[in-house]
Scaffold this active site. Structure first.
Site, PDB file in Angstrom:
ATOM      1  N   ASP A  18      49.987  52.536  49.787  1.00  0.00           N
ATOM      2  CA  ASP A  18      50.551  52.331  48.449  1.00  0.00           C
ATOM      3  C   ASP A  18      51.633  51.253  48.523  1.00  0.00           C
ATOM      4  O   ASP A  18      52.665  51.450  49.156  1.00  0.00           O
ATOM      5  CB  ASP A  18      51.148  53.666  47.972  1.00  0.00           C
ATOM      6  CG  ASP A  18      51.799  53.570  46.608  1.00  0.00           C
ATOM      7  OD1 ASP A  18      51.796  52.474  45.999  1.00  0.00           O
ATOM      8  OD2 ASP A  18      52.318  54.607  46.143  1.00  0.00           O
ATOM      9  N   ASN A  32      49.919  40.425  34.592  1.00  0.00           N
ATOM     10  CA  ASN A  32      49.181  39.597  33.623  1.00  0.00           C
ATOM     11  C   ASN A  32      50.185  38.617  33.009  1.00  0.00           C
ATOM     12  O   ASN A  32      51.379  38.699  33.272  1.00  0.00           O
ATOM     13  CB  ASN A  32      48.499  40.457  32.554  1.00  0.00           C
ATOM     14  CG  ASN A  32      49.487  41.360  31.842  1.00  0.00           C
ATOM     15  OD1 ASN A  32      50.468  40.892  31.252  1.00  0.00           O
ATOM     16  ND2 ASN A  32      49.267  42.664  31.928  1.00  0.00           N
ATOM     17  N   GLY A  40      46.649  49.639  36.931  1.00  0.00           N
ATOM     18  CA  GLY A  40      46.495  49.294  38.338  1.00  0.00           C
ATOM     19  C   GLY A  40      47.821  49.232  39.085  1.00  0.00           C
ATOM     20  O   GLY A  40      48.731  50.037  38.853  1.00  0.00           O
ATOM     21  N   VAL A  41      47.933  48.274  39.976  1.00  0.00           N
ATOM     22  CA  VAL A  41      49.126  48.165  40.811  1.00  0.00           C
ATOM     23  C   VAL A  41      50.353  47.807  39.958  1.00  0.00           C
ATOM     24  O   VAL A  41      51.474  48.224  40.260  1.00  0.00           O
ATOM     25  CB  VAL A  41      48.882  47.174  41.980  1.00  0.00           C
ATOM     26  CG1 VAL A  41      48.856  45.727  41.531  1.00  0.00           C
ATOM     27  CG2 VAL A  41      49.897  47.387  43.093  1.00  0.00           C
ATOM     28  N   ASP A  42      50.146  47.073  38.888  1.00  0.00           N
ATOM     29  CA  ASP A  42      51.220  46.705  37.953  1.00  0.00           C
ATOM     30  C   ASP A  42      51.870  47.966  37.368  1.00  0.00           C
ATOM     31  O   ASP A  42      53.095  48.138  37.406  1.00  0.00           O
ATOM     32  CB  ASP A  42      50.588  45.834  36.840  1.00  0.00           C
ATOM     33  CG  ASP A  42      51.610  45.122  35.964  1.00  0.00           C
ATOM     34  OD1 ASP A  42      52.820  45.247  36.219  1.00  0.00           O
ATOM     35  OD2 ASP A  42      51.172  44.427  35.020  1.00  0.00           O
ATOM     36  N   SER A 130      43.815  40.275  41.898  1.00  0.00           N
ATOM     37  CA  SER A 130      42.583  40.025  41.118  1.00  0.00           C
ATOM     38  C   SER A 130      41.390  40.899  41.509  1.00  0.00           C
ATOM     39  O   SER A 130      40.334  40.797  40.890  1.00  0.00           O
ATOM     40  CB  SER A 130      42.141  38.551  41.176  1.00  0.00           C
ATOM     41  OG  SER A 130      42.955  37.738  40.359  1.00  0.00           O
ATOM     42  N   GLY A 132      40.957  44.156  41.321  1.00  0.00           N
ATOM     43  CA  GLY A 132      40.764  45.374  40.546  1.00  0.00           C
ATOM     44  C   GLY A 132      40.075  45.037  39.236  1.00  0.00           C
ATOM     45  O   GLY A 132      38.944  44.547  39.232  1.00  0.00           O
ATOM     46  N   VAL A 133      40.794  45.241  38.118  1.00  0.00           N
ATOM     47  CA  VAL A 133      40.159  44.998  36.810  1.00  0.00           C
ATOM     48  C   VAL A 133      39.757  43.541  36.617  1.00  0.00           C
ATOM     49  O   VAL A 133      38.866  43.248  35.823  1.00  0.00           O
ATOM     50  CB  VAL A 133      41.030  45.465  35.609  1.00  0.00           C
ATOM     51  CG1 VAL A 133      41.227  46.967  35.644  1.00  0.00           C
ATOM     52  CG2 VAL A 133      42.351  44.755  35.541  1.00  0.00           C
ATOM     53  N   TYR A 134      40.371  42.614  37.355  1.00  0.00           N
ATOM     54  CA  TYR A 134      40.011  41.197  37.201  1.00  0.00           C
ATOM     55  C   TYR A 134      38.734  40.816  37.958  1.00  0.00           C
ATOM     56  O   TYR A 134      38.242  39.693  37.828  1.00  0.00           O
ATOM     57  CB  TYR A 134      41.184  40.291  37.584  1.00  0.00           C
ATOM     58  CG  TYR A 134      42.276  40.179  36.520  1.00  0.00           C
ATOM     59  CD1 TYR A 134      42.197  40.878  35.311  1.00  0.00           C
ATOM     60  CD2 TYR A 134      43.386  39.359  36.712  1.00  0.00           C
ATOM     61  CE1 TYR A 134      43.191  40.767  34.345  1.00  0.00           C
ATOM     62  CE2 TYR A 134      44.388  39.245  35.744  1.00  0.00           C
ATOM     63  CZ  TYR A 134      44.284  39.948  34.564  1.00  0.00           C
ATOM     64  OH  TYR A 134      45.271  39.823  33.605  1.00  0.00           O
TER      65      TYR A 134
HETATM   66  N1  AR6 Z   1      49.103  49.926  46.056  1.00  0.00           N
HETATM   67  C1  AR6 Z   1      48.248  48.999  46.557  1.00  0.00           C
HETATM   68  N2  AR6 Z   1      47.164  48.572  45.883  1.00  0.00           N
HETATM   69  C2  AR6 Z   1      46.921  49.093  44.666  1.00  0.00           C
HETATM   70  C3  AR6 Z   1      47.767  50.052  44.061  1.00  0.00           C
HETATM   71  C4  AR6 Z   1      48.900  50.466  44.812  1.00  0.00           C
HETATM   72  N3  AR6 Z   1      49.763  51.367  44.335  1.00  0.00           N
HETATM   73  N4  AR6 Z   1      47.238  50.368  42.846  1.00  0.00           N
HETATM   74  C5  AR6 Z   1      46.117  49.628  42.692  1.00  0.00           C
HETATM   75  N5  AR6 Z   1      45.904  48.868  43.792  1.00  0.00           N
HETATM   76  P1  AR6 Z   1      44.597  45.598  39.763  1.00  0.00           P
HETATM   77  P2  AR6 Z   1      44.094  42.747  39.085  1.00  0.00           P
HETATM   78  C6  AR6 Z   1      44.838  47.891  44.094  1.00  0.00           C
HETATM   79  O1  AR6 Z   1      43.564  46.037  38.786  1.00  0.00           O
HETATM   80  O2  AR6 Z   1      42.661  42.897  39.408  1.00  0.00           O
HETATM   81  C7  AR6 Z   1      46.811  45.219  35.409  1.00  0.00           C
HETATM   82  O3  AR6 Z   1      46.599  45.981  34.252  1.00  0.00           O
HETATM   83  C8  AR6 Z   1      43.519  48.002  43.381  1.00  0.00           C
HETATM   84  O4  AR6 Z   1      42.721  49.011  43.991  1.00  0.00           O
HETATM   85  O5  AR6 Z   1      45.878  46.335  39.825  1.00  0.00           O
HETATM   86  O6  AR6 Z   1      44.845  41.547  39.585  1.00  0.00           O
HETATM   87  C9  AR6 Z   1      47.693  44.015  35.156  1.00  0.00           C
HETATM   88  O7  AR6 Z   1      48.650  44.271  34.140  1.00  0.00           O
HETATM   89  C10 AR6 Z   1      42.952  46.609  43.608  1.00  0.00           C
HETATM   90  O8  AR6 Z   1      42.393  46.506  44.929  1.00  0.00           O
HETATM   91  O9  AR6 Z   1      44.992  44.028  39.549  1.00  0.00           O
HETATM   92  C11 AR6 Z   1      46.706  42.960  34.754  1.00  0.00           C
HETATM   93  O10 AR6 Z   1      46.414  43.047  33.368  1.00  0.00           O
HETATM   94  C12 AR6 Z   1      44.202  45.707  43.587  1.00  0.00           C
HETATM   95  O11 AR6 Z   1      45.314  46.620  43.725  1.00  0.00           O
HETATM   96  C13 AR6 Z   1      45.476  43.288  35.558  1.00  0.00           C
HETATM   97  O12 AR6 Z   1      45.575  44.674  35.844  1.00  0.00           O
HETATM   98  C14 AR6 Z   1      44.379  44.894  42.312  1.00  0.00           C
HETATM   99  O13 AR6 Z   1      43.900  45.636  41.202  1.00  0.00           O
HETATM  100  C15 AR6 Z   1      45.430  42.547  36.867  1.00  0.00           C
HETATM  101  O14 AR6 Z   1      44.208  42.811  37.510  1.00  0.00           O
END
Ligand code: AR6
Length: 180
Positions: A18, A32, A40-42, A130, A132-134
């Site tokens: 984490d 974003n 997600g991580v944000d 990028s 995750g949801v991206y």
């Molecule tokens: N620690 C480490 N990795 C994590 C954690 C954590 N606590 N939580 C999620 N991940 P994402 P993106 C991983 O979707 O694709 C947000 O809504 C996750 O499994 O967080 O860049 C923002 O506001 C994945 O492998 O980021 C933007 O709108 C990675 O982090 C959008 O999502 C990135 O997933 C950005 O999308």
């Protein structure tokens, strides 16, 4: 956890876990362009840092309406309740194709590293920006991220990847073993 020599002076640590628990000087948020939080991580970073983080983000100047950090750029705020003293917010691309998206993802990593160096930091921890949801494919993102870190490590002592889940962790370890 695996450890590699990224450059002569900078270590690369790849770990599953984490990111919000990381005690590096900075953690990088996959944000974003509005920079006011999200999923997600944000979302996890904002929850762990406390309300003050959203207030600090809101104070970051908009470059145009609703855009505080254009895709490929980065901004820095304090870390508030996090163990990390700083959060570097960057915005990776929504994946379209390797050709269109790679320059923007590279730029997100490069901008984050440059901000860390400009602020005199020694260590920084990244998520899989990028991926995750991206929708960025892990197998494309991992080597790109490691190459960019190697090129722009500068005086940093440690660059860490803190990755959610075994599959993502394995892809980064394999890419590091291939590259380093
Ligand atoms: N620690 C480490 N990795 C994590 C954690 C954590 N606590 N939580 C999620 N991940 P994402 P993106 C991983 O979707 O694709 C947000 O809504 C996750 O499994 O967080 O860049 C923002 O506001 C994945 O492998 O980021 C933007 O709108 C990675 O982090 C959008 O999502 C990135 O997933 C950005 O999308």
């Amino acid at each position: 956890m695996e450890r590699f020599a990224l450059t002569e002076t900078c270590a690369l640590v790849v770990q599953e876990g984490d990111l919000t628990q990381s005690a590096t000087d900075a953690i990088v948020n996959a944000a974003n362009e509005r920079m006011l939080g999200g999923g997600g991580v944000d979302g996890a970073i904002h929850r762990a840092a406390g309300r003050e983080l959203a207030e600090a983000c809101r104070r970051v100047a908009e470059v145009r309406p609703d855009v505080r950090c254009p895709t490929g750029e980065a901004r820095i705020t304090p870390g508030f309740r996090l163990r990390a003293r700083h959060v570097i917010h960057t915005v990776g691309p929504v994946y379209r194709s390797a050709e269109k998206s790679a320059p923007l993802l590279r730029s997100a990593y490069r901008s984050s590293l440059e901000l860390a160096v400009e602020n005199g930091l020694a260590s920084i921890a990244f998520p899989a920006i990028s991926c995750g949801v991206y929708g960025y494919p892990l197998e494309e993102a991992a080597p790109l991220s490691l190459e960019t870190c190697r090129e722009h490590a500068g005086p940093l002592k440690e660059i860490r990847f803190v990755l959610f889940g075994r599959p993502t962790y394995r892809v980064w370890c394999d890419a590091a073993e291939e590259l380093l």
